[in-house]
Design a protein around this motif. Structure first.
Motif, PDB file in Angstrom:
ATOM      1  N   TYR A  31     -47.469  13.118   7.717  1.00  0.00           N
ATOM      2  CA  TYR A  31     -47.075  11.779   7.258  1.00  0.00           C
ATOM      3  C   TYR A  31     -48.139  10.766   7.676  1.00  0.00           C
ATOM      4  N   HIS A  32     -48.106   9.612   7.014  1.00  0.00           N
ATOM      5  CA  HIS A  32     -49.013   8.528   7.388  1.00  0.00           C
ATOM      6  C   HIS A  32     -48.320   7.612   8.383  1.00  0.00           C
ATOM      7  N   SER A 149     -37.929   8.345   5.354  1.00  0.00           N
ATOM      8  CA  SER A 149     -38.700   7.439   6.204  1.00  0.00           C
ATOM      9  C   SER A 149     -38.119   6.022   6.273  1.00  0.00           C
ATOM     10  N   ARG A 166     -43.543   6.559  11.233  1.00  0.00           N
ATOM     11  CA  ARG A 166     -43.102   7.021   9.912  1.00  0.00           C
ATOM     12  C   ARG A 166     -41.920   6.198   9.441  1.00  0.00           C
ATOM     13  N   THR A 193     -43.088   7.965  -4.318  1.00  0.00           N
ATOM     14  CA  THR A 193     -43.732   7.686  -3.024  1.00  0.00           C
ATOM     15  C   THR A 193     -44.687   8.810  -2.654  1.00  0.00           C
ATOM     16  N   PHE A 197     -48.736   8.475  -1.815  1.00  0.00           N
ATOM     17  CA  PHE A 197     -49.358   8.891  -0.551  1.00  0.00           C
ATOM     18  C   PHE A 197     -50.379  10.006  -0.787  1.00  0.00           C
TER      19      PHE A 197
END
Ligand code: C5P
Length: 318
Positions: A31-32, A149, A166, A193, A197
């Motif tokens: 995840y970012h 998230s 997150r 989403t 990403f």
């Protein structure tokens, strides 16, 4: 047959906008890591629940969800409402009844407004009430983070929050001194989403962004209970403070023309919420946002045919 004394519980599930969104790194879990200012706005889905007696709806395996309203859709088994309920069920006694949910859908889906996540958070709160299970705040937020998230923000009571990681790390930012107006325009095209990403991860030559600095500035303003004009004055910088914008353009190139035409029509900066494609402008009062929405309805740019136009409050206090 309806069991005597059966109660139906109802909750409003609000939308959110991201006033800023900085991508500050990549995590070990893929995840970012984000730093983003989330604000609830006055555009709502409505979710209600009632327990099912053991003999009711035998054809339905597990909990039941039906969706009505202007944006009704055919729910799938993996709908976030049902996933959230299943996650909570694991922490409830085995005797708790199956649940029947009814969702009135008004928040556009896959639009960057958090509608599905908000519905999931409402489902968690309603299921906990219907089953009379006590979940402390920490456990609730951990459960919410596993569902999605953005779910912890909605499961918290926060109006405006600095959201980090997150989405699991939340800090209240207070709220503005008076209610702002939001004009939100959701193009007919949707954005996933995950796709946005994924596009971000493929982008080369990412220019250093100011998003983290603008996020910090906005957090200071909010924490000080700033007046709406001071927040609106920061909008030109907030416009540049969504690090997902270049990635969203890769997936939906037409979004750039939509933003350009909106800005030409209303002479306002339009920000992108979350991973898009909803574009929104901030106004110092709900009345100003309403006037702008009328004007946009009369002078809708060609690229925005089929778009949904909403006005919503970004409220001052509870
Ligand atoms: O958590 P959620 O289901 O909303 O995320 C959808 C997808 O978006 C994830 O599977 C992940 O690929 C991506 N994502 C990400 N970093 C985040 C949030 C989402 O990479 N902070």
């Amino acid at each position: 047959m309806t069991p005597v004394g059966r109660t139906r519980l109802t909750a409003q599930a609000p939308a959110k906008v991201n006033l800023t969104l900085a991508v500050v790194g990549r995590r070990d879990d893929g995840y970012h890591a984000l730093e983003s200012v989330f604000a609830r706005i006055g555009l709502y889905d409505e979710l209600s629940v009632e327990p099912l007696a053991p003999w009711e709806a035998p054809e339905v395996d597990g909990d039941e969800l039906s969706v009505e309203g202007p944006l009704a859709y055919e729910p799938m088994k993996d709908d976030l409402v049902l996933r959230a309920t299943t996650a909570l069920r694991r922490q409830a006694p085995p005797s708790v009844p199956r649940l029947r949910f009814r969702l009135t859908k008004r928040i556009p889906a896959a639009a960057g407004l958090g509608g599905g996540s908000s519905d999931a958070a409402a489902a968690l709160l309603l299921a906990a009430l219907a089953w009379d299970v006590e979940v402390d705040q920490g456990a609730l937020l951990a459960l919410a983070a596993r569902v999605g998230s953005d779910v912890p923000f909605f499961a918290s009571a926060l109006r405006v929050a600095m959201v980090r990681g997150r989405g699991e790390s939340l800090a209240s930012l207070g709220s503005p001194a008076a209610t702002l107006g939001v004009l939100a325009v959701t193009p007919a095209a949707r954005l996933s989403t995950e796709d946005v990403f994924a596009a971000l991860a493929m982008l080369r030559d990412r220019r250093p962004s100011e998003a983290a600095a603008v996020t910090a500035r906005l957090a200071d303003l909010m924490a000080a209970g700033a007046q709406p004009p001071a927040i609106v004055a920061l909008a030109p910088r907030m416009r540049e403070a969504n690090d997902l914008w270049p990635a969203a353009l890769r997936v939906l190139p037409g979004l750039a023309a939509m933003r350009f035409e909106l800005e030409q029509t209303l002479m306002r900066p339009f920000l992108m919420s979350g991973s898009g494609p909803t574009l929104f402008a901030l106004y110092a009062s709900p009345a100003e946002a309403a006037v702008a929405a009328q004007r946009l309805g009369r002078e809708l740019p060609p690229s925005l045919q089929g778009a949904a136009i909403h006005t919503a409050d970004l409220p001052a206090t509870r």
